[in-house]
Design a protein around this motif. Sequence first.
Motif, PDB file in Angstrom:
ATOM      1  N   VAL A 142      36.083  35.087  42.713  1.00  8.81           N
ATOM      2  CA  VAL A 142      37.351  35.527  42.283  1.00  8.81           C
ATOM      3  C   VAL A 142      37.454  35.594  40.753  1.00  8.81           C
ATOM      4  O   VAL A 142      36.697  34.713  40.183  1.00  8.81           O
ATOM      5  N   GLN A 143      38.191  36.367  40.092  1.00  6.65           N
ATOM      6  CA  GLN A 143      38.529  36.664  38.605  1.00  6.65           C
ATOM      7  C   GLN A 143      39.876  36.348  38.446  1.00  6.65           C
ATOM      8  O   GLN A 143      40.744  37.033  39.158  1.00  6.65           O
ATOM      9  N   VAL A 144      40.425  35.682  37.304  1.00  6.66           N
ATOM     10  CA  VAL A 144      41.697  35.759  36.843  1.00  6.66           C
ATOM     11  C   VAL A 144      42.019  37.072  36.167  1.00  6.66           C
ATOM     12  O   VAL A 144      41.148  37.187  35.221  1.00  6.66           O
ATOM     13  N   LYS A 145      42.962  37.802  36.729  1.00  4.67           N
ATOM     14  CA  LYS A 145      43.408  38.914  36.050  1.00  4.67           C
ATOM     15  C   LYS A 145      45.157  38.985  36.157  1.00  4.67           C
ATOM     16  O   LYS A 145      45.912  38.050  36.636  1.00  4.67           O
ATOM     17  N   GLN A 146      45.675  39.732  35.186  1.00  4.15           N
ATOM     18  CA  GLN A 146      46.999  39.946  35.267  1.00  4.15           C
ATOM     19  C   GLN A 146      47.641  40.455  36.412  1.00  4.15           C
ATOM     20  O   GLN A 146      47.156  41.067  37.440  1.00  4.15           O
ATOM     21  N   GLY A 147      48.827  39.715  36.811  1.00  7.41           N
ATOM     22  CA  GLY A 147      49.647  39.738  38.005  1.00  7.41           C
ATOM     23  C   GLY A 147      50.089  38.411  38.539  1.00  7.41           C
ATOM     24  O   GLY A 147      49.738  37.400  38.035  1.00  7.41           O
ATOM     25  N   GLY A 148      50.797  38.833  39.711  1.00  6.98           N
ATOM     26  CA  GLY A 148      51.239  37.385  40.202  1.00  6.98           C
ATOM     27  C   GLY A 148      52.613  36.839  39.702  1.00  6.98           C
ATOM     28  O   GLY A 148      53.254  37.144  38.466  1.00  6.98           O
ATOM     29  N   SER A 149      53.090  35.557  40.164  1.00 11.03           N
ATOM     30  CA  SER A 149      54.465  35.107  39.408  1.00 11.03           C
ATOM     31  C   SER A 149      54.172  34.537  38.350  1.00 11.03           C
ATOM     32  O   SER A 149      55.353  34.205  37.570  1.00 11.03           O
ATOM     33  N   THR A 150      52.921  33.890  37.905  1.00 10.75           N
ATOM     34  CA  THR A 150      52.888  33.428  36.500  1.00 10.75           C
ATOM     35  C   THR A 150      52.590  34.521  35.488  1.00 10.75           C
ATOM     36  O   THR A 150      52.367  34.153  34.262  1.00 10.75           O
TER      37      THR A 150
END
Length: 470
Positions: free
Chosen positions: A454-462
Motif C-alpha cells: 500500500v502507499q500513502v496518497k492524498q484522500g481520506g479523513s486526514t
Amino acid sequence: MYQDTNKKNSPPPIVFIIAIGLIGFGAYKFLPGLLKSQTSNTPTSTSTSATIAPGAIANRISLGNQILVTSQTTPDKQAGVEAFKNGDYSIAIQNFQASLKQNRNDPETIIYLNNATASNSSAVKIAVSVPIGSNPNVAQEILRGVAQAQDEINTSGGINGAKLQVEIVNDDNSQEVVKEVARTLTKDSSILAVIGHNASNASLEAAPIYQQEKLVMVTPTSFANNLSGFGSYIFRTVPNISLMAAPLAEYAVKTAAQTNIAVCYDSQAPDNISFKDEFVASLTAAGGKLAPTVCDFSLPSFNPESAIADAVSKGAQGLMVAPHIDRIDRAISLARINRGKLPLYGSTTLYTFQTLKDGQKDVDGLVLPVPWHPETNPGSRFPENARQRWGGIVNWRTATSFDATQAVIAGLRQSNTREGLQQALRNASFSTAGSSEDVKFLPTGDRAGKPILVQVKQGGSTGYNFVPLR
C-alpha cells in the motif's frame, strides 16, 4: 486505521479522549481504535519498563466485572459492569445494550454483552491479551476483530451449542506483565486458548510459558522470525516476515529504481529487527545495496536531523523505517526532517491512523506491506460487515484478530479441550473461512498467505490514506 462512515449530522465519531493506564502509565491523547499520538522525544519503552505487584494481575483481567478500556466508558456500561460483578446478568445485558446504543464503536462492551448472555448457559472460554494501558487504540483494533467473531458465532448458535466467552486482559506490551499474564491464564483450566499478544517482544515472553503448559496461543499481529516454528502450541494469523519484506525490497529496486537504501529500525522491537533483516536480504537479492548508516529509534540519543544527513551523505536513494509500535512518533519525526528528499518505505507497523494524521505530506508516497486491506477483498463479506458493525473501515489488525478467533472457533468445534484444539489447528488439512482468504497454518505455525503493498496518497479523513498499489 479506522474511518467512520456515519452521516454528516451525527456526532463526530473520532474525538480526542483520555485513556488512563491501569498502573500509572499516564494519559495519552488518542482516537478510538487507532494508535495514540505521542509527542515526547523520550522513547516510551513500555515493552520493558512496566512492573506488576503481587496480586495486581486481577486488576488487568475482566470477563465483564470491570472496565479496562476506560476511554470507552458510559454510565450504562458502568452499571452493566456492576450488575455483572453481582451476578445480575439480565440487568447487565440491558445496560450493555443501552451503552452500545450510545457508542456502537466499543468492542469491550460487545464482548461483555456476549459474556453476560453466555453466563447462564453452557459456554467455552478463551482470553485475548492486548496493550490497553500502553497502546489503547491498537488494543481496540484487535478487540474489534475478536468481538466481531464472538458475536457472529454466538448469534448463530454457538460452538456445538455452547456460547463463546472472551476474557479480556491488559498486558501493556510489557515483558514483565506478559509473563505474569501467561502464568495466570495457563493456571485457569477454563481458558482454552489465548488470542495475543500484540508486539513481538510480548509474544516472545509469553510463548515459552504457553508452550510448556500446553495452552494454544494465536497472535494476530506479531511478526518476529523467532516465533516461526517456536512450538506446537504457538500460531499466528500473519504471514512469515520474509514474505512481507521481500515484495517491498523488490518494489524499491525493480519498480522505483532505487538501489541504495538506508534503514532506520528499532533494536528493541523483535518484529522490526526481523523485518529489517529480511528487507536487507531481499534488497541484496534484488540487486540493491544497504547504505552504511546507523539509525536506531530505541536509542535516547536518536536524532532525526543527524540520521537524514548521514543517509544523504552515504548516497542513499531511499529510506526504510521500521519503528516499534509504541515509538511511531520517532519515525514520523524522521519523515518530517526528510521533507520528501528520500522516498520512504516502511514496515507493517506503520499502518496506523497516527502515521497519516501526524505525518501528513511528509509521509506522502510511503510504501509498506500489509497482510490485509479492505479494497483488495471484493468477494469477502467481512469488510462490509465490519463497516456496518463499527460505523467505519477497519484495518489489518482487526482482520487478523478476527481470523485468529475464527481459527480457534473452528478448532473448538472439533474439540473443546486444550490438547484437542492444538491437534485440530496443527492438522495439515485444517482450514476455516477468514476475513479474506481461508485461515491455514504452515507446519511452523505461521499463516499461509501473501502481503499487499500500500502507499500513502492524498484522500481520506486526514487528507491522506493508505491505498493499495495496483
